[in-house]
Design a protein around this motif. Structure first.
Motif, short mmCIF file in Angstrom:
data_model
loop_
_atom_site.label_atom_id
_atom_site.label_comp_id
_atom_site.label_asym_id
_atom_site.label_seq_id
_atom_site.Cartn_x
_atom_site.Cartn_y
_atom_site.Cartn_z
N PHE A 19 -40.03 -48.30 34.40
CA PHE A 19 -41.32 -48.76 34.89
C PHE A 19 -42.24 -48.97 33.70
N ARG A 20 -43.06 -50.01 33.75
CA ARG A 20 -44.06 -50.21 32.71
C ARG A 20 -45.18 -49.19 32.92
N ASN A 21 -45.70 -48.69 31.84
CA ASN A 21 -46.82 -47.76 31.90
C ASN A 21 -48.07 -48.55 32.29
N PRO A 22 -48.69 -48.21 33.43
CA PRO A 22 -49.85 -48.99 33.89
C PRO A 22 -51.08 -48.85 32.98
N ALA A 23 -51.04 -47.92 32.04
CA ALA A 23 -52.16 -47.76 31.11
C ALA A 23 -52.24 -48.93 30.13
N TYR A 24 -51.14 -49.66 29.99
CA TYR A 24 -51.11 -50.79 29.05
C TYR A 24 -51.17 -52.10 29.81
N LYS A 25 -52.23 -52.83 29.60
CA LYS A 25 -52.36 -54.16 30.20
C LYS A 25 -51.58 -55.13 29.33
N TRP A 26 -51.15 -56.24 29.93
CA TRP A 26 -50.41 -57.24 29.17
C TRP A 26 -50.70 -58.62 29.73
N ILE A 39 -55.46 -50.10 24.09
CA ILE A 39 -56.80 -49.63 23.79
C ILE A 39 -56.66 -48.40 22.89
N ASN A 40 -57.28 -48.46 21.73
CA ASN A 40 -57.20 -47.37 20.75
C ASN A 40 -58.26 -46.33 21.07
N GLN A 41 -57.82 -45.20 21.62
CA GLN A 41 -58.73 -44.15 22.05
C GLN A 41 -58.50 -42.89 21.24
N GLY A 42 -59.42 -41.98 21.33
CA GLY A 42 -59.27 -40.70 20.65
C GLY A 42 -60.15 -40.63 19.42
N LEU A 43 -60.32 -39.42 18.93
CA LEU A 43 -61.21 -39.17 17.80
C LEU A 43 -60.81 -39.95 16.55
N HIS A 44 -59.51 -39.91 16.22
CA HIS A 44 -59.05 -40.61 15.01
C HIS A 44 -59.32 -42.11 15.09
N THR A 107 -37.34 -47.74 21.93
CA THR A 107 -38.63 -47.90 21.24
C THR A 107 -39.77 -47.91 22.25
N LEU A 108 -39.59 -48.63 23.35
CA LEU A 108 -40.63 -48.67 24.39
C LEU A 108 -40.87 -47.29 24.98
N GLN A 109 -39.80 -46.53 25.21
CA GLN A 109 -39.93 -45.19 25.77
C GLN A 109 -40.62 -44.23 24.80
N VAL A 110 -40.20 -44.25 23.55
CA VAL A 110 -40.77 -43.35 22.54
C VAL A 110 -42.27 -43.60 22.40
N ASN A 111 -42.67 -44.85 22.49
CA ASN A 111 -44.09 -45.20 22.36
C ASN A 111 -44.84 -45.17 23.69
N LYS A 112 -44.16 -44.72 24.73
CA LYS A 112 -44.74 -44.52 26.06
C LYS A 112 -45.24 -45.81 26.72
N TYR A 113 -44.62 -46.94 26.37
CA TYR A 113 -44.94 -48.20 27.05
C TYR A 113 -44.20 -48.28 28.38
N VAL A 114 -43.07 -47.60 28.47
CA VAL A 114 -42.30 -47.54 29.71
C VAL A 114 -41.86 -46.11 29.94
#
Length: 122
Positions: A19-26, A39-44, A107-114
């Motif tokens: 499944f595609r992670n719904p947090a990422y629009k495309w 979207i680049n979020q977080g303190l850093h 790669t998609l899984q490790v980066n949490k895109y899917v």
């Protein structure tokens, strides 16, 4: 008497449903290639945006292989189904398609895109 250990049977990766992670629009560009908007979020990221003028949103462009694979991840297709879709679309590269699909999916899984759900088969 010692208790016998039982091995947990792992699901066959080819039966996995992604499944595609719904947090990422495309979106798709004019050529039908996929662009994932992160979207680049977080303190850093906030510090980098303020002091180094980094963008709030990164746009990741996929090539023709990645785009077809991404569009094939629909919550119904197994990895095996996606492999067949890719092999049919690029028949001259059938020999290397398994390695390509598995590597990109990883790669998609490790980066949490899917993310992976249980298989269709029991």
């Amino acid at each position: 008497m010692a208790k016998k250990k039982t091995k947990k049977i792992q699901q066959n990766y080819m039966d996995a449903i992604m499944f595609r992670n719904p947090a990422y629009k495309w979106s798709e560009n004019e050529e039908g290639l996929v662009i994932i908007h992160v979207i680049n979020q977080g303190l850093h990221h906030k510090i980098a945006q303020k002091f180094f003028h980094k963008p709030e949103t990164s746009h990741i462009s996929l090539d023709k292989y990645g785009s077809l694979l991404w569009k094939s991840i629909d919550g119904r297709n197994t990895v095996y189904d996606i492999l067949n879709i890719m092999s049919d679309a690029f028949p001259g590269e059938k020999d290397s398609m398994l390695k390509r699909v598995i590597a990109f999916m990883h790669t998609l899984q490790v980066n949490k895109y899917v993310y992976q759900m249980k298989s269709k088969k029991v």
